[in-house]
Design a protein around this motif. Structure first.
Motif, PDB file in Angstrom:
ATOM      1  N   MET A   1       0.848  -1.190   0.000  1.00 20.23           N
ATOM      2  CA  MET A   1       0.000   0.000   0.000  1.00 20.23           C
ATOM      3  C   MET A   1       0.884   1.239   0.000  1.00 20.23           C
ATOM      4  N   THR A   2       0.567   2.210  -0.859  1.00 18.33           N
ATOM      5  CA  THR A   2       1.336   3.445  -0.931  1.00 18.33           C
ATOM      6  C   THR A   2       0.959   4.370   0.215  1.00 18.33           C
ATOM      7  N   ASP A   3       1.667   5.488   0.305  1.00 18.78           N
ATOM      8  CA  ASP A   3       1.451   6.455   1.384  1.00 18.78           C
ATOM      9  C   ASP A   3       0.665   7.638   0.837  1.00 18.78           C
ATOM     10  N   PRO A   4      -0.492   7.956   1.432  1.00 13.48           N
ATOM     11  CA  PRO A   4      -1.266   9.082   0.909  1.00 13.48           C
ATOM     12  C   PRO A   4      -0.605  10.427   1.164  1.00 13.48           C
ATOM     13  N   HIS A   5       0.438  10.449   1.983  1.00 14.46           N
ATOM     14  CA  HIS A   5       1.090  11.705   2.339  1.00 14.46           C
ATOM     15  C   HIS A   5       2.504  11.813   1.769  1.00 14.46           C
ATOM     16  N   ASP A   6       2.799  11.030   0.719  1.00  8.73           N
ATOM     17  CA  ASP A   6       4.166  11.039   0.192  1.00  8.73           C
ATOM     18  C   ASP A   6       4.416  12.162  -0.815  1.00  8.73           C
ATOM     19  N   GLY A   7       3.400  13.011  -1.038  1.00 12.34           N
ATOM     20  CA  GLY A   7       3.576  14.159  -1.914  1.00 12.34           C
ATOM     21  C   GLY A   7       3.233  13.903  -3.362  1.00 12.34           C
ATOM     22  N   THR A   8       2.915  12.671  -3.711  1.00 12.39           N
ATOM     23  CA  THR A   8       2.611  12.354  -5.116  1.00 12.39           C
ATOM     24  C   THR A   8       1.124  12.488  -5.425  1.00 12.39           C
ATOM     25  N   TRP A   9       0.306  12.624  -4.397  1.00 16.98           N
ATOM     26  CA  TRP A   9      -1.140  12.685  -4.598  1.00 16.98           C
ATOM     27  C   TRP A   9      -1.619  14.129  -4.543  1.00 16.98           C
ATOM     28  N   VAL A  10      -2.498  14.478  -5.497  1.00 13.80           N
ATOM     29  CA  VAL A  10      -3.062  15.828  -5.554  1.00 13.80           C
ATOM     30  C   VAL A  10      -4.578  15.723  -5.612  1.00 13.80           C
ATOM     31  N   GLU A  11      -5.245  16.840  -5.430  1.00 14.22           N
ATOM     32  CA  GLU A  11      -6.703  16.857  -5.525  1.00 14.22           C
ATOM     33  C   GLU A  11      -7.150  16.360  -6.898  1.00 14.22           C
ATOM     34  N   GLY A  12      -8.386  15.857  -6.946  1.00  6.50           N
ATOM     35  CA  GLY A  12      -8.894  15.369  -8.225  1.00  6.50           C
ATOM     36  C   GLY A  12     -10.397  15.465  -8.313  1.00  6.50           C
ATOM     37  N   THR A  13     -10.899  15.720  -9.493  1.00  6.35           N
ATOM     38  CA  THR A  13     -12.336  15.729  -9.728  1.00  6.35           C
ATOM     39  C   THR A  13     -12.828  14.303  -9.888  1.00  6.35           C
ATOM     40  N   ALA A  14     -14.138  14.144  -9.947  1.00  6.31           N
ATOM     41  CA  ALA A  14     -14.703  12.810 -10.166  1.00  6.31           C
ATOM     42  C   ALA A  14     -14.208  12.232 -11.485  1.00  6.31           C
ATOM     43  N   ALA A  15     -14.111  13.077 -12.498  1.00  5.60           N
ATOM     44  CA  ALA A  15     -13.631  12.610 -13.802  1.00  5.60           C
ATOM     45  C   ALA A  15     -12.189  12.135 -13.711  1.00  5.60           C
ATOM     46  N   GLU A  16     -11.386  12.826 -12.908  1.00  4.98           N
ATOM     47  CA  GLU A  16      -9.989  12.414 -12.751  1.00  4.98           C
ATOM     48  C   GLU A  16      -9.883  11.113 -11.959  1.00  4.98           C
ATOM     49  N   LEU A  17     -10.787  10.895 -11.009  1.00  2.00           N
ATOM     50  CA  LEU A  17     -10.816   9.617 -10.309  1.00  2.00           C
ATOM     51  C   LEU A  17     -11.169   8.486 -11.268  1.00  2.00           C
ATOM     52  N   VAL A  18     -12.104   8.755 -12.178  1.00  2.00           N
ATOM     53  CA  VAL A  18     -12.450   7.758 -13.189  1.00  2.00           C
ATOM     54  C   VAL A  18     -11.235   7.446 -14.055  1.00  2.00           C
ATOM     55  N   ALA A  19     -10.470   8.464 -14.418  1.00  2.00           N
ATOM     56  CA  ALA A  19      -9.260   8.252 -15.219  1.00  2.00           C
ATOM     57  C   ALA A  19      -8.239   7.417 -14.448  1.00  2.00           C
ATOM     58  N   ASP A  20      -8.133   7.667 -13.137  1.00  2.00           N
ATOM     59  CA  ASP A  20      -7.230   6.863 -12.305  1.00  2.00           C
ATOM     60  C   ASP A  20      -7.634   5.388 -12.352  1.00  2.00           C
ATOM     61  N   ALA A  21      -8.943   5.158 -12.269  1.00  2.00           N
ATOM     62  CA  ALA A  21      -9.442   3.780 -12.277  1.00  2.00           C
ATOM     63  C   ALA A  21      -9.151   3.107 -13.604  1.00  2.00           C
ATOM     64  N   MET A  22      -9.355   3.830 -14.679  1.00  2.00           N
ATOM     65  CA  MET A  22      -9.107   3.252 -16.003  1.00  2.00           C
ATOM     66  C   MET A  22      -7.622   2.954 -16.200  1.00  2.00           C
ATOM     67  N   ALA A  23      -6.777   3.775 -15.586  1.00  2.00           N
ATOM     68  CA  ALA A  23      -5.337   3.525 -15.678  1.00  2.00           C
ATOM     69  C   ALA A  23      -4.949   2.253 -14.947  1.00  2.00           C
ATOM     70  N   LEU A  24      -5.756   1.863 -13.966  1.00  2.00           N
ATOM     71  CA  LEU A  24      -5.522   0.612 -13.244  1.00  2.00           C
ATOM     72  C   LEU A  24      -6.092  -0.596 -13.983  1.00  2.00           C
ATOM     73  N   GLY A  25      -6.810  -0.337 -15.069  1.00  2.00           N
ATOM     74  CA  GLY A  25      -7.417  -1.425 -15.820  1.00  2.00           C
ATOM     75  C   GLY A  25      -8.848  -1.714 -15.429  1.00  2.00           C
TER      76      GLY A  25
END
Length: 332
Positions: A1-25
């Protein structure tokens, strides 16, 4: 499991969350699904991000929530099941809320507790039968008759199906199942169950089932306010940490019952145990365990409460809350 506070995560819209999911397959994902997850407490409500003088941009999820969405999807992908029920993911969210403060806010957890409560006790017919058989096998005295066993089995099964057990009937039936010599109108001497240092009777076990159901109904209807959840969580963290330090000694002192204190064998089991233990803490702080134990001592069933009643000494329930799994899993 990654760290939510490691600086790589930024705010995201619902559409961007959908894009994250699609990137995971993940193929079957949409902004509607994201909204449904918010409603079920798997995600917190997105916040406003105002960047112009004339209005606000599309709502955004915090970096921690974007991380959470991704981790829940990864967990779902790791499962061998074709479809992961919401209540399994919900327990992961509730576990995070219980052990740390920065990812899951309490307003989200309150919705997640409602989703958890909605799924509690939901079994198929065969599942209800297996549960009832397991409880009867655990509690039945060797001299219990077929009729006593059968009556208990049917009442437990009916209670699981309706989610409204007939406590007036169930309590004496379970008591006689465990102590077949009980006769109405004679001195009440019940068989002790569990290790010698933590004895309990079948009537008390039914009382604990009743207490858990009362809390479940309150969670289902969102009638436990956020400040109370926060306060009880603080109490729980201290008592749960203390139990973890003592459980090995409890197992060693319990002889044949030592298995009751064995640590969970998997991460999923640990999450399930922790979430269910918090429900027990709520039952204690809200006074349901005290009511159940007092009624059990009198051989009666507690009165149903229309509103929650907090114990005056928050964190020090009149009847001590024991987190170890000392009773059959009657509410599952």
């Amino acid at each position: 499991m990654t760290d939510p506070h490691d600086g790589t995560w930024v705010e995201g819209t619902a559409a961007e969350l959908v894009a994250d999911a699609m990137a995971l397959g993940v193929e079957k994902v949409s902004t509607r699904m994201v909204a449904d997850w918010v409603g079920d407490g798997l995600l917190a409500s997105p916040g406003f991000r105002k960047s112009t003088r004339h209005g606000s941009d599309e709502r955004v999820f915090s970096p921690e929530q974007r991380w959470l969405f991704t981790e829940l999807l990864k967990a779902r992908q790791r499962s061998s099941l074709k479809r992961i029920p919401h209540h399994t993911l919900t327990r992961m969210v509730l576990y995070l809320w219980l052990v740390e403060d920065t990812v899951v806010p309490t307003e989200q957890a309150r919705r997640a507790w409602r989703t958890y409560a909605r799924a509690t006790g939901r079994h198929t017919g065969p599942g209800r039968r297996r549960l009832a058989q397991r409880v009867v096998e655990q509690l039945a005295h060797p001299e219990a008759t077929y009729r006593q066993r059968r009556t208990a089995l049917l009442l437990i099964e009916a209670g699981e199906k309706s989610k409204q057990p007939d406590w007036e009937k169930l309590s004496p039936v379970i008591a006689q199942l465990a102590s077949p010599w009980l006769v109405p109108g004679t001195p009440r001497i019940e068989r002790s169950l569990g290790p010698a240092w933590l004895p309990g009777t079948a009537t008390q076990l039914v009382g604990m089932w009743w207490a858990t159901q009362q809390v479940t109904e309150l969670l289902l209807n969102k009638r436990i306010k956020e400040p109370v959840l926060d306060e009880v969580r603080a109490v729980f963290r201290a008592s749960w940490s203390d139990y973890q330090a003592r459980r090995a000694g409890m197992a060693a002192a319990s002889g044949e019952y030592g298995r009751m204190f064995a640590p969970p064998a998997s991460a999923e089991a640990r999450i399930k145990e922790t979430v269910e233990a918090f429900v027990g803490e709520l039952a204690g702080v809200l006074g349901f365990i005290t009511a159940a134990m007092e009624a059990a001592d009198a051989g009666a069933v507690p009165e149903r409460r229309s509103t929650p009643k907090r114990d005056p000494a928050l964190g020090r329930p009149k009847s001590p809350v024991i987190h170890e799994p000392t009773i059959p899993d009657l509410s599952r």
